[in-house]
Scaffold this motif. Sequence first.
Motif, PDB file in Angstrom:
ATOM      1  N   MET A 195       1.690  -9.303  10.853  1.00  8.03           N
ATOM      2  CA  MET A 195       0.996  -8.155  10.327  1.00  8.03           C
ATOM      3  C   MET A 195       1.467  -7.923   8.899  1.00  8.03           C
ATOM      4  O   MET A 195       2.634  -8.011   8.611  1.00  8.03           O
ATOM      5  CB  MET A 195       1.208  -7.030  11.305  1.00  8.03           C
ATOM      6  N   ASN A 196       0.525  -7.670   8.024  1.00  7.61           N
ATOM      7  CA  ASN A 196       0.816  -7.535   6.600  1.00  7.61           C
ATOM      8  C   ASN A 196       0.992  -6.064   6.238  1.00  7.61           C
ATOM      9  O   ASN A 196       0.027  -5.317   6.173  1.00  7.61           O
ATOM     10  CB  ASN A 196      -0.317  -8.160   5.792  1.00  7.61           C
ATOM     11  N   LEU A 197       2.231  -5.666   6.012  1.00  7.41           N
ATOM     12  CA  LEU A 197       2.516  -4.269   5.700  1.00  7.41           C
ATOM     13  C   LEU A 197       2.414  -3.969   4.207  1.00  7.41           C
ATOM     14  O   LEU A 197       2.579  -2.836   3.793  1.00  7.41           O
ATOM     15  CB  LEU A 197       3.911  -3.899   6.198  1.00  7.41           C
ATOM     16  N   CYS A 198       2.130  -4.970   3.399  1.00  9.58           N
ATOM     17  CA  CYS A 198       2.072  -4.775   1.948  1.00  9.58           C
ATOM     18  C   CYS A 198       1.070  -3.701   1.546  1.00  9.58           C
ATOM     19  O   CYS A 198       1.325  -2.915   0.644  1.00  9.58           O
ATOM     20  CB  CYS A 198       1.731  -6.075   1.234  1.00  9.58           C
ATOM     21  N   THR A 199      -0.074  -3.664   2.207  1.00 10.15           N
ATOM     22  CA  THR A 199      -1.102  -2.677   1.888  1.00 10.15           C
ATOM     23  C   THR A 199      -0.556  -1.268   2.017  1.00 10.15           C
ATOM     24  O   THR A 199      -0.840  -0.396   1.208  1.00 10.15           O
ATOM     25  CB  THR A 199      -2.310  -2.829   2.845  1.00 10.15           C
ATOM     26  N   LEU A 200       0.228  -1.044   3.046  1.00  4.57           N
ATOM     27  CA  LEU A 200       0.720   0.287   3.345  1.00  4.57           C
ATOM     28  C   LEU A 200       1.864   0.711   2.431  1.00  4.57           C
ATOM     29  O   LEU A 200       2.071   1.891   2.197  1.00  4.57           O
ATOM     30  CB  LEU A 200       1.170   0.315   4.806  1.00  4.57           C
ATOM     31  N   GLN A 201       2.592  -0.234   1.880  1.00  7.66           N
ATOM     32  CA  GLN A 201       3.810   0.073   1.153  1.00  7.66           C
ATOM     33  C   GLN A 201       3.591   0.824  -0.155  1.00  7.66           C
ATOM     34  O   GLN A 201       4.469   1.538  -0.602  1.00  7.66           O
ATOM     35  CB  GLN A 201       4.616  -1.193   0.903  1.00  7.66           C
ATOM     36  N   THR A 202       2.436   0.661  -0.759  1.00  7.32           N
ATOM     37  CA  THR A 202       2.188   1.367  -2.015  1.00  7.32           C
ATOM     38  C   THR A 202       0.847   2.075  -1.952  1.00  7.32           C
ATOM     39  O   THR A 202      -0.121   1.556  -1.399  1.00  7.32           O
ATOM     40  CB  THR A 202       2.162   0.407  -3.223  1.00  7.32           C
ATOM     41  N   LEU A 203       0.813   3.257  -2.498  1.00  5.23           N
ATOM     42  CA  LEU A 203      -0.448   3.979  -2.611  1.00  5.23           C
ATOM     43  C   LEU A 203      -1.291   3.321  -3.695  1.00  5.23           C
ATOM     44  O   LEU A 203      -0.750   2.804  -4.677  1.00  5.23           O
ATOM     45  CB  LEU A 203      -0.187   5.436  -2.994  1.00  5.23           C
ATOM     46  N   PRO A 204      -2.599   3.357  -3.562  1.00  8.74           N
ATOM     47  CA  PRO A 204      -3.435   2.782  -4.621  1.00  8.74           C
ATOM     48  C   PRO A 204      -3.330   3.624  -5.891  1.00  8.74           C
ATOM     49  O   PRO A 204      -2.988   4.809  -5.839  1.00  8.74           O
ATOM     50  CB  PRO A 204      -4.844   2.846  -4.027  1.00  8.74           C
ATOM     51  N   ARG A 205      -3.616   3.016  -7.026  1.00 13.03           N
ATOM     52  CA  ARG A 205      -3.570   3.745  -8.297  1.00 13.03           C
ATOM     53  C   ARG A 205      -4.739   4.715  -8.372  1.00 13.03           C
ATOM     54  O   ARG A 205      -5.837   4.421  -7.947  1.00 13.03           O
ATOM     55  CB  ARG A 205      -3.667   2.781  -9.469  1.00 13.03           C
ATOM     56  N   ARG A 206      -4.460   5.847  -8.935  1.00 14.48           N
ATOM     57  CA  ARG A 206      -5.534   6.818  -9.179  1.00 14.48           C
ATOM     58  C   ARG A 206      -6.279   6.411 -10.443  1.00 14.48           C
ATOM     59  O   ARG A 206      -5.684   5.882 -11.377  1.00 14.48           O
ATOM     60  CB  ARG A 206      -4.946   8.206  -9.370  1.00 14.48           C
ATOM     61  N   PRO A 207      -7.571   6.657 -10.496  1.00 12.20           N
ATOM     62  CA  PRO A 207      -8.346   6.243 -11.672  1.00 12.20           C
ATOM     63  C   PRO A 207      -7.939   6.982 -12.945  1.00 12.20           C
ATOM     64  O   PRO A 207      -8.050   6.450 -14.034  1.00 12.20           O
ATOM     65  CB  PRO A 207      -9.791   6.552 -11.290  1.00 12.20           C
ATOM     66  N   ASP A 208      -7.397   8.194 -12.778  1.00 11.23           N
ATOM     67  CA  ASP A 208      -6.999   8.973 -13.948  1.00 11.23           C
ATOM     68  C   ASP A 208      -5.578   8.647 -14.409  1.00 11.23           C
ATOM     69  O   ASP A 208      -5.058   9.264 -15.330  1.00 11.23           O
ATOM     70  CB  ASP A 208      -7.137  10.467 -13.677  1.00 11.23           C
ATOM     71  N   ARG A 209      -4.959   7.684 -13.741  1.00 14.70           N
ATOM     72  CA  ARG A 209      -3.608   7.199 -14.047  1.00 14.70           C
ATOM     73  C   ARG A 209      -2.515   8.253 -13.854  1.00 14.70           C
ATOM     74  O   ARG A 209      -1.391   8.070 -14.295  1.00 14.70           O
ATOM     75  CB  ARG A 209      -3.530   6.615 -15.450  1.00 14.70           C
ATOM     76  N   LEU A 210      -2.867   9.366 -13.242  1.00 12.00           N
ATOM     77  CA  LEU A 210      -1.862  10.365 -12.900  1.00 12.00           C
ATOM     78  C   LEU A 210      -1.194   9.956 -11.596  1.00 12.00           C
ATOM     79  O   LEU A 210      -1.705   9.130 -10.848  1.00 12.00           O
ATOM     80  CB  LEU A 210      -2.509  11.744 -12.747  1.00 12.00           C
ATOM     81  N   HIS A 211      -0.057  10.557 -11.319  1.00 14.47           N
ATOM     82  CA  HIS A 211       0.632  10.279 -10.055  1.00 14.47           C
ATOM     83  C   HIS A 211      -0.030  11.074  -8.943  1.00 14.47           C
ATOM     84  O   HIS A 211      -0.615  12.128  -9.179  1.00 14.47           O
ATOM     85  CB  HIS A 211       2.106  10.680 -10.144  1.00 14.47           C
ATOM     86  N   TRP A 212       0.081  10.556  -7.725  1.00 16.29           N
ATOM     87  CA  TRP A 212      -0.393  11.308  -6.578  1.00 16.29           C
ATOM     88  C   TRP A 212       0.446  12.569  -6.454  1.00 16.29           C
ATOM     89  O   TRP A 212       1.624  12.585  -6.829  1.00 16.29           O
ATOM     90  CB  TRP A 212      -0.286  10.484  -5.307  1.00 16.29           C
ATOM     91  N   GLN A 213      -0.130  13.613  -5.887  1.00  8.78           N
ATOM     92  CA  GLN A 213       0.606  14.855  -5.681  1.00  8.78           C
ATOM     93  C   GLN A 213       1.850  14.583  -4.855  1.00  8.78           C
ATOM     94  O   GLN A 213       1.881  13.667  -4.032  1.00  8.78           O
ATOM     95  CB  GLN A 213      -0.280  15.877  -4.968  1.00  8.78           C
ATOM     96  N   GLU A 214       2.859  15.396  -5.056  1.00  6.37           N
ATOM     97  CA  GLU A 214       4.126  15.196  -4.370  1.00  6.37           C
ATOM     98  C   GLU A 214       3.973  15.213  -2.849  1.00  6.37           C
ATOM     99  O   GLU A 214       4.595  14.415  -2.143  1.00  6.37           O
ATOM    100  CB  GLU A 214       5.142  16.261  -4.792  1.00  6.37           C
ATOM    101  N   ASP A 215       3.122  16.100  -2.326  1.00  7.34           N
ATOM    102  CA  ASP A 215       2.952  16.143  -0.871  1.00  7.34           C
ATOM    103  C   ASP A 215       2.323  14.861  -0.339  1.00  7.34           C
ATOM    104  O   ASP A 215       2.685  14.377   0.730  1.00  7.34           O
ATOM    105  CB  ASP A 215       2.162  17.376  -0.422  1.00  7.34           C
ATOM    106  N   VAL A 216       1.407  14.263  -1.095  1.00  7.17           N
ATOM    107  CA  VAL A 216       0.814  12.990  -0.684  1.00  7.17           C
ATOM    108  C   VAL A 216       1.884  11.896  -0.696  1.00  7.17           C
ATOM    109  O   VAL A 216       1.960  11.081   0.224  1.00  7.17           O
ATOM    110  CB  VAL A 216      -0.374  12.602  -1.592  1.00  7.17           C
TER     111      VAL A 216
END
Length: 105
Positions: free
Chosen positions: A1-22
């Motif tokens: 099973m490939n866990l690589c997908t889960l290990q990082t959140l995808p980049r947001r189009p606005d290049r901002l970081h995801w909210q801290e709660d996310v």
Amino acid sequence: MNLCTLQTLPRRPDRLHWQEDVQLLHKLVCGDVRSAVDVLSEDDSDPVRLRFHSSRILSRTLPTLDVIGAEMEGYRYTVWFNNACRILEDVYLALENMADKRDSE
């Protein structure tokens, strides 16, 4: 099973970081999956421990992933979310199958 997908959140189009709660929810999901995979890799995991982890995936990890998915709301993230769901399904089924196998030993 490939866990690589889960290990990082995808980049947001606005290049901002995801909210801290996310980001915190993402860490929780990754931690739950990592713990479950660790249990699966042990030769002597008992059925109770395996089912604890499969139950946690259903009761905590999957609902948490749903919250992350709701925050992402966008076609661009559908692939990431679907892959993450497949990983959870694979881990859950592997835990249940191994628990059943250990029950019959």
